[in-house]
Design an enzyme around this catalytic site. Structure first.
Site, mmCIF file in Angstrom:
data_model
loop_
_atom_site.group_PDB
_atom_site.id
_atom_site.type_symbol
_atom_site.label_atom_id
_atom_site.label_comp_id
_atom_site.label_asym_id
_atom_site.label_seq_id
_atom_site.Cartn_x
_atom_site.Cartn_y
_atom_site.Cartn_z
ATOM 1 N N CYS A 62 0.861 -1.184 0.000
ATOM 2 C CA CYS A 62 0.000 0.000 0.000
ATOM 3 C C CYS A 62 0.898 1.235 0.000
ATOM 4 C CB CYS A 62 -0.930 0.021 1.214
ATOM 5 S SG CYS A 62 -1.809 1.591 1.387
ATOM 6 N N HIS A 107 -8.864 14.107 -0.408
ATOM 7 C CA HIS A 107 -8.186 15.093 -1.247
ATOM 8 C C HIS A 107 -8.587 16.483 -0.760
ATOM 9 C CE1 HIS A 107 -7.002 12.417 -4.715
ATOM 10 N NE2 HIS A 107 -7.996 11.679 -4.230
ATOM 11 N N THR A 115 -7.719 4.971 -6.824
ATOM 12 C CA THR A 115 -6.569 4.175 -7.282
ATOM 13 C C THR A 115 -5.729 3.671 -6.122
ATOM 14 O OG1 THR A 115 -5.228 6.173 -7.528
ATOM 15 C CG2 THR A 115 -6.425 5.403 -9.482
ATOM 16 N N ASP A 151 0.011 15.939 -2.855
ATOM 17 C CA ASP A 151 -0.219 14.945 -3.897
ATOM 18 C C ASP A 151 0.907 15.048 -4.923
ATOM 19 O OD1 ASP A 151 -3.012 13.334 -5.002
ATOM 20 O OD2 ASP A 151 -1.387 13.685 -6.431
ATOM 21 N N CYS A 162 0.500 3.436 3.120
ATOM 22 C CA CYS A 162 1.133 2.858 4.307
ATOM 23 C C CYS A 162 2.650 3.086 4.257
ATOM 24 C CB CYS A 162 0.833 1.364 4.412
ATOM 25 S SG CYS A 162 -0.823 1.002 5.039
ATOM 26 N N HIS A 192 -8.408 8.240 1.914
ATOM 27 C CA HIS A 192 -7.732 9.536 1.863
ATOM 28 C C HIS A 192 -8.730 10.606 1.473
ATOM 29 C CE1 HIS A 192 -7.247 7.463 -1.996
ATOM 30 N NE2 HIS A 192 -7.333 8.640 -2.574
ATOM 31 N N HIS A 232 -6.432 3.021 0.308
ATOM 32 C CA HIS A 232 -6.184 3.437 1.698
ATOM 33 C C HIS A 232 -6.929 4.757 1.803
ATOM 34 C CE1 HIS A 232 -3.028 4.010 5.122
ATOM 35 N NE2 HIS A 232 -3.896 5.013 5.204
ATOM 36 N N GLY A 255 -12.911 6.261 -9.358
ATOM 37 C CA GLY A 255 -11.528 6.622 -9.675
ATOM 38 C C GLY A 255 -10.562 6.425 -8.527
HETATM 39 P P1 5GP Z 1 -7.401 8.389 -5.711
HETATM 40 O O1 5GP Z 1 -7.451 8.376 -7.214
HETATM 41 O O2 5GP Z 1 -7.141 7.016 -5.141
HETATM 42 O O3 5GP Z 1 -8.563 9.075 -5.066
HETATM 43 O O4 5GP Z 1 -6.165 9.296 -5.346
HETATM 44 C C1 5GP Z 1 -4.867 8.822 -5.173
HETATM 45 C C2 5GP Z 1 -3.951 10.020 -5.241
HETATM 46 O O5 5GP Z 1 -2.691 9.622 -4.732
HETATM 47 C C3 5GP Z 1 -3.705 10.545 -6.666
HETATM 48 O O6 5GP Z 1 -4.106 11.912 -6.736
HETATM 49 C C4 5GP Z 1 -2.199 10.363 -6.857
HETATM 50 O O7 5GP Z 1 -1.615 11.431 -7.570
HETATM 51 C C5 5GP Z 1 -1.688 10.281 -5.433
HETATM 52 N N1 5GP Z 1 -0.484 9.477 -5.284
HETATM 53 C C6 5GP Z 1 -0.288 8.220 -5.781
HETATM 54 N N2 5GP Z 1 0.944 7.780 -5.442
HETATM 55 C C7 5GP Z 1 1.520 8.768 -4.718
HETATM 56 C C8 5GP Z 1 2.794 8.905 -4.087
HETATM 57 O O8 5GP Z 1 3.647 8.020 -4.117
HETATM 58 N N3 5GP Z 1 3.032 10.071 -3.430
HETATM 59 C C9 5GP Z 1 2.108 11.082 -3.361
HETATM 60 N N4 5GP Z 1 2.467 12.175 -2.681
HETATM 61 N N5 5GP Z 1 0.899 10.979 -3.938
HETATM 62 C C10 5GP Z 1 0.611 9.849 -4.613
HETATM 63 ZN ZN ZN Z 2 -2.447 1.549 3.501
#
Ligand code: 5GP
Ligand code: ZN
Length: 110
Positions: free
Chosen positions: A4, A101, A94, A30, A7, A99, A97, A92
């Protein structure tokens, strides 16, 4: 949880630009910002979905919202901000875990 990315950010295995940390949550930038200010607020405990909330996790999400509200101005969000919580593949999500935004620092379109 193994494999993850958030994590690994919580443990420091993957570096991140942190703007806030306490015993139960982390807020960091991000890596692919969708707005001038784009932060992610994550609980240190791994769980993926709001459907997995327990009473303790519900209280923690409330504290996450409180930290966001009380630090927004310091993070350059005094003109307002948008919170987004993607839940599941179709939305969306990805990183599985939970979070929040935090987006702002400019006039946001929809
Ligand atoms: P989701 O699409 O799951 O709602 O958002 C995941 C977010 O995590 C995306 O905006 C992506 O840019 C961000 N993200 C993915 N991997 C990393 C990382 O390794 N570091 C940081 N700081 N953000 C990440
Ligand atoms: Zn996690």
């Amino acid at each position: 949880m193994e494999n993850c990315v958030f994590c690994k950010i919580v443990t420091g295995e993957i570096p991140s630009a942190k703007v806030y940390e306490d015993g139960e949550m982390l807020v960091f930038k991000d890596i692919e910002p969708k707005a001038s200010v784009h932060l992610l607020c994550v609980p240190k405990e791994h769980f993926a979905l709001l459907a997995e909330l327990t009473p303790a996790r519900t209280a923690l999400v409330g504290r996450m919202l409180n930290v966001i509200a009380s630090h927004a101005a310091a993070w350059g969000l005094s003109d307002g901000y948008r919170l987004v919580v993607n839940q599941g593949e179709s939305a969306g999500q990805t990183v599985h875990h939970l979070h929040i935004h935090v987006l702002g620092g400019e006039k946001l379109g929809w």
